[in-house]
Enzyme design. Structure first.
Site: not given
Ligand code: AP5
Length: 217
Positions: A13, A88, A127, A160, A171
Site C-alpha cells: 500500500k 481499517r 522491509r 520497523r 497483524r
C-alpha cells in the site's frame, strides 16, 4: 479523486500510494505514517498509539477517526486524496462516509491490493524505511545501492518494530478479522476494485493505474 487503498500488511500500500498519489496529483494520507511520526516526536497522540502499534493491534477508533477528520480538513485534501491504511474496520468506514457526506462528497473508488500471507511475510521481513524521507525499500526486491542508506535522500534506513515475524502474523489475524469485511462493505457500494498485487512494483503500479482510469472524472 478520492481513493482508499486497502490490503493486508505488506501488500504494498505505502509503495503504491506514493506513485498513484503523485500520478493523480492528490496528497497521500497514511495513518500508519502519521502515527509513527507522532511516536517518534513523543506527542500525546504518539503515546496513546504506541502500545497498540507495537502489538500489531488497531489504535482505538476514537483516536484514529479524530486524527483523520483533522487531516482531511486541511487545504491540500479539499480536491482529492489517497488514504493509505484508513479505514481499517467497518465503523471507521461508516464514519468516513458520514464525514464526506457532510461535506457533500464521497469516495470514488476503493482499490484492494491482493497478495497471499507467505508473500506478506517475505516482503515485511526484508522491509527497510528511510528515517528522513519515508521511502520504502526491500533488502532483496528493491535494495538501495548502499545497505542502510536511502538512495533518494541519503537518510538512514531502519526496520520497523512491528516487522518481527510474530507481530506480522498477529497483524494478519487482525486484518482478517477486522479489515477484510471492508471488501464486501465497499462492493455493496459498487466502488471496490481488486487487483493482483504480486509481481514487480512497476507492473503493479501499471495494473493499478489502468484499473483506475475508468473511475477518473
Ligand atoms: P500501517 O503503517 O498502515 O501498516 P500496515 O497496514 O500493516 O501496512 P504496512 O505499512 O506494513 O505495509 P504496506 O502495505 O504499506 O506495504 P509496503 O508498501 O511498505 O499501520 C501500522 C500500525 O498503525 C497498525 O498496525 C495500527 O496499529 C496503526 N494503524 C494504522 N492505521 C490505523 C487505523 N486506520 N486504525 C487503527 N490503527 C491504525 O511494502 C512492504 C515491503 O514489500 C517493502 O519492503 C516494499 O519494498 C516491498 N514491496 C512492495 N511492493 C512489492 C512488490 N510488488 N514486489 C516485491 N516487494 C514489494
Amino acid at each position: 479523486m478520492r481513493i482508499v487503498l486497502v490490503g493486508p500488511p505488506g501488500a504494498g500500500k505505502g509503495t503504491q500510494a506514493q506513485f498513484i498519489a503523485s500520478h493523480l496529483s492528490v496528497p497521500k494520507i497514511s495513518t500508519g505514517d502519521i502515527f509513527r511520526d507522532n511516536v517518534s516526536r513523543g506527542t500525546e497522540l504518539g503515546r496513546r498509539a504506541q502500545a497498540y502499534m507495537a502489538r500489531g493491534d488497531l489504535v482505538p477508533d476514537e483516536v484514529t477517526i479524530a486524527m483523520v477528520t483533522d487531516r482531511l480538513g486541511e487545504d491540500d485534501a479539499q480536491n482529492g486524496f489517497l488514504l493509505d491504511g484508513f479505514p481499517r474496520n467497518v465503523p471507521q468506514a461508516e464514519k468516513l462516509s458520514k464525514l464526506l457526506a457532510s461535506w457533500h462528497t464521497k469516495l470514488d473508488v476503493v482499490l484492494e491490493l491482493v497478495v497471499d500471507d507467505d508473500e506478506v511475510v517475505r516482503r515485511l521481513s526484508g522491509r527497510r524505511t528511510c528515517r528522513r524521507c519515508g521511502r520504502v525499500w526491500h533488502v532483496s526486491f528493491d535494495p538501495p545501492t548502499k545497505p542502510d542508506v536511502c538512495d533518494v535522500c541519503g537518510g538512514e534506513l531502519f526496520q520497523r518494530d512491528d516487522d518481527s515475524e510474530d507481530t506480522i502474523r498477529h497483524r494478519l489475524e487482525v486484518y482478517q478479522q477486522q479489515t477484510s469485511p471492508l471488501a464486501s462493505f465497499y462492493a455493496d457500494e459498487g466502488i471496490l476494485l481488486g487487483i493482483d498485487a504480486t509481481g514487480p512494483v512497476e507492473e503493479v503500479t501499471e495494473r493499478a493505474l489502468a484499473s483506475l482510469r475508468r473511475f477518473l472524472r
